[in-house]
Write a protein that holds these residues in place. Structure first.
Motif, PDB file in Angstrom:
ATOM      1  N   ALA A   1       0.824  -1.205   0.000  1.00 53.62           N
ATOM      2  CA  ALA A   1       0.000   0.000   0.000  1.00 53.62           C
ATOM      3  C   ALA A   1       0.859   1.257   0.000  1.00 53.62           C
ATOM      4  O   ALA A   1       1.973   1.274   0.530  1.00 53.62           O
ATOM      5  CB  ALA A   1      -0.903   0.012   1.231  1.00 53.62           C
ATOM      6  N   PHE A   2       0.320   2.312  -0.593  1.00 57.14           N
ATOM      7  CA  PHE A   2       0.818   3.652  -0.334  1.00 57.14           C
ATOM      8  C   PHE A   2       0.300   4.043   1.052  1.00 57.14           C
ATOM      9  O   PHE A   2      -0.824   3.695   1.418  1.00 57.14           O
ATOM     10  CB  PHE A   2       0.285   4.644  -1.374  1.00 57.14           C
ATOM     11  CG  PHE A   2       0.883   4.497  -2.734  1.00 57.14           C
ATOM     12  CD1 PHE A   2       1.939   5.310  -3.142  1.00 57.14           C
ATOM     13  CD2 PHE A   2       0.382   3.557  -3.636  1.00 57.14           C
ATOM     14  CE1 PHE A   2       2.482   5.185  -4.408  1.00 57.14           C
ATOM     15  CE2 PHE A   2       0.916   3.422  -4.908  1.00 57.14           C
ATOM     16  CZ  PHE A   2       1.984   4.239  -5.294  1.00 57.14           C
ATOM     17  N   VAL A   3       1.105   4.767   1.813  1.00 50.27           N
ATOM     18  CA  VAL A   3       0.696   5.207   3.144  1.00 50.27           C
ATOM     19  C   VAL A   3       0.704   6.729   3.183  1.00 50.27           C
ATOM     20  O   VAL A   3       1.696   7.363   2.803  1.00 50.27           O
ATOM     21  CB  VAL A   3       1.625   4.646   4.240  1.00 50.27           C
ATOM     22  CG1 VAL A   3       1.272   5.244   5.603  1.00 50.27           C
ATOM     23  CG2 VAL A   3       1.521   3.120   4.292  1.00 50.27           C
TER      24      VAL A   3
ATOM     25  N   PRO B   1       9.140   6.023  -3.309  1.00 46.70           N
ATOM     26  CA  PRO B   1       8.683   7.385  -3.598  1.00 46.70           C
ATOM     27  C   PRO B   1       8.108   8.040  -2.346  1.00 46.70           C
ATOM     28  O   PRO B   1       7.372   7.419  -1.580  1.00 46.70           O
ATOM     29  CB  PRO B   1       7.601   7.177  -4.659  1.00 46.70           C
ATOM     30  CG  PRO B   1       7.915   5.857  -5.280  1.00 46.70           C
ATOM     31  CD  PRO B   1       8.489   5.016  -4.178  1.00 46.70           C
ATOM     32  N   VAL B   2       8.444   9.315  -2.157  1.00 47.65           N
ATOM     33  CA  VAL B   2       8.000  10.050  -0.972  1.00 47.65           C
ATOM     34  C   VAL B   2       7.527  11.441  -1.397  1.00 47.65           C
ATOM     35  O   VAL B   2       8.165  12.103  -2.225  1.00 47.65           O
ATOM     36  CB  VAL B   2       9.127  10.197   0.063  1.00 47.65           C
ATOM     37  CG1 VAL B   2       8.648  11.011   1.267  1.00 47.65           C
ATOM     38  CG2 VAL B   2       9.620   8.839   0.514  1.00 47.65           C
TER      39      VAL B   2
ATOM     40  N   ARG C   1      -0.785   8.198  -8.788  1.00 44.14           N
ATOM     41  CA  ARG C   1      -0.845   7.907 -10.214  1.00 44.14           C
ATOM     42  C   ARG C   1       0.558   7.809 -10.833  1.00 44.14           C
ATOM     43  O   ARG C   1       0.825   6.952 -11.653  1.00 44.14           O
ATOM     44  CB  ARG C   1      -1.646   8.989 -10.941  1.00 44.14           C
ATOM     45  CG  ARG C   1      -3.147   8.784 -10.897  1.00 44.14           C
ATOM     46  CD  ARG C   1      -3.832   9.889 -11.661  1.00 44.14           C
ATOM     47  NE  ARG C   1      -5.233   9.550 -11.924  1.00 44.14           N
ATOM     48  CZ  ARG C   1      -6.190  10.432 -12.101  1.00 44.14           C
ATOM     49  NH1 ARG C   1      -5.916  11.714 -12.039  1.00 44.14           N
ATOM     50  NH2 ARG C   1      -7.421  10.038 -12.359  1.00 44.14           N
ATOM     51  N   SER C   2       1.432   8.722 -10.419  1.00 47.52           N
ATOM     52  CA  SER C   2       2.758   8.764 -11.053  1.00 47.52           C
ATOM     53  C   SER C   2       3.663   7.645 -10.610  1.00 47.52           C
ATOM     54  O   SER C   2       4.703   7.393 -11.248  1.00 47.52           O
ATOM     55  CB  SER C   2       3.422  10.120 -10.759  1.00 47.52           C
ATOM     56  OG  SER C   2       3.696  10.256  -9.369  1.00 47.52           O
ATOM     57  N   HIS C   3       3.285   6.947  -9.532  1.00 45.28           N
ATOM     58  CA  HIS C   3       4.179   5.900  -9.008  1.00 45.28           C
ATOM     59  C   HIS C   3       3.543   4.514  -8.956  1.00 45.28           C
ATOM     60  O   HIS C   3       4.144   3.594  -8.398  1.00 45.28           O
ATOM     61  CB  HIS C   3       4.674   6.305  -7.611  1.00 45.28           C
ATOM     62  CG  HIS C   3       5.553   7.510  -7.628  1.00 45.28           C
ATOM     63  ND1 HIS C   3       6.820   7.504  -8.181  1.00 45.28           N
ATOM     64  CD2 HIS C   3       5.331   8.778  -7.183  1.00 45.28           C
ATOM     65  CE1 HIS C   3       7.343   8.719  -8.060  1.00 45.28           C
ATOM     66  NE2 HIS C   3       6.466   9.509  -7.464  1.00 45.28           N
ATOM     67  N   VAL C   4       2.348   4.364  -9.482  1.00 43.85           N
ATOM     68  CA  VAL C   4       1.743   3.034  -9.551  1.00 43.85           C
ATOM     69  C   VAL C   4       2.623   2.133 -10.420  1.00 43.85           C
ATOM     70  O   VAL C   4       3.067   2.524 -11.494  1.00 43.85           O
ATOM     71  CB  VAL C   4       0.313   3.115 -10.114  1.00 43.85           C
ATOM     72  CG1 VAL C   4      -0.205   1.724 -10.456  1.00 43.85           C
ATOM     73  CG2 VAL C   4      -0.613   3.770  -9.115  1.00 43.85           C
TER      74      VAL C   4
END
Length: 294
Positions: free
Chosen positions: A106-108, A232-233, A288-291
């Motif tokens: 997951a993205f957090v 990515p952050v 979106r940019s890092h999926v």
């Protein structure tokens, strides 16, 4: 699912979920959006609940993403820790357990307390469970005066409030930059009325034990975690924040030079709710940019 924004009315209401947290406590959550959409887990700040992310959850759902909003231990509809364990390590274990129960990375997105949890979780074994990280007005070395103001608010009013209007007065004094709602009824998500008729903040007072020492105790650990970030952050700062300064942002970016940065001009420490549309747009664009590592 990410080619456009859906207006599907099916996403107007969330699905309530229950997770098993560290030590067996029950954690409450809401899930917005399609099951197969990119997974984004939201962690609120101290004294808040998952409902502070409601508008973001709906917006991400309409963008084809699955947003899971959690109540932290001791907050909202989640259990209070019977042993009083509100240490950062316990919250990290809660997060990693929830991601495991969701069944995929997951993205957090974490604000303040939730952001600290998310950053520390990136140093946890099996860090691949976290795909990307959004830090909302939190850095390893925040401004002490701002942190103390937040802690003073969270630990204040132990005697409760006689009315919701009285509680609204306290919030207005704490957030003077924000327009006061016409009705205080929305505060009922953060308050509970006890048998004595008074309204009390609905978080466990034991949560505040030792919090005043957090800045010094955890800054080095947080800096190590930031230095070792390989995902990515995105750091989001409210331009009016007294917790995260421009110097604090610069220090974080020196530790994590690949981190993206967004500043919200009309927002303070509560950036996500101060300017929700601008904040949510930044999160949607980031995900979106890092999926799939793109």
């Amino acid at each position: 699912m990410l080619e456009g924004v859906s207006n599907d009315a099916a996403w107007n209401d969330p699905t309530t979920m229950t997770f098993r947290g560290f030590g067996g406590i029950s954690l409450a959550g809401d899930s917005w959006g399609p099951e197969d959409g990119p997974l984004v887990v939201f962690l609120h700040g101290g004294g808040q609940t998952r409902h502070s992310w409601k508008d973001s959850g709906l917006a991400l759902a309409k963008a084809g993403m699955r947003a899971v909003l959690l109540d932290a231990r001791g907050h909202g509809d989640s259990d209070w820790a019977p042993d009083g364990n509100y240490r950062r390590e316990a919250m990290v274990e809660d997060l990693m357990g929830v991601i495991d129960q969701l069944g995929r990375p997951a993205f957090v997105v974490g604000a303040s307390m939730g952001g600290l949890t998310g950053l520390l979780a990136t140093a946890h074994p099996r860090p691949e469970r976290i795909t990307g990280l959004v830090l909302v007005d939190v850095v390893p070395r925040p401004e002490r005066a701002g942190v103390e103001r937040v802690l003073n608010f969270l630990s204040g009013h132990p005697e409760g409030f006689a009315t919701l209007e009285e509680a609204a007065d306290a919030v207005a004094a704490y957030l003077p930059h924000r327009r006061r709602p016409r009705s205080p009824e929305g505060l009922q998500r953060n308050l509970r009325q006890r048998a004595d008729g008074r309204w009390y903040w609905h978080w466990d007072p034991a949560m505040m034990s030792g919090r005043g020492e957090d800045i010094d105790l955890h800054s080095n650990v947080l800096e190590d975690a930031a230095r070792n970030l390989e995902i990515p952050v995105l750091l989001v700062r409210g331009a009016l924040s007294d917790v995260v300064s421009e110097a604090g942002v610069a220090a974080f970016r020196a530790l994590a030079p690949d981190a993206e940065y967004a500043e919200i001009g009309a927002a303070a420490h509560t950036a996500a709710s101060d300017a929700n549309d601008e904040f949510t747009d930044a999160v949607v664009d980031f995900v979106r940019s890092h999926v799939n590592g793109s």
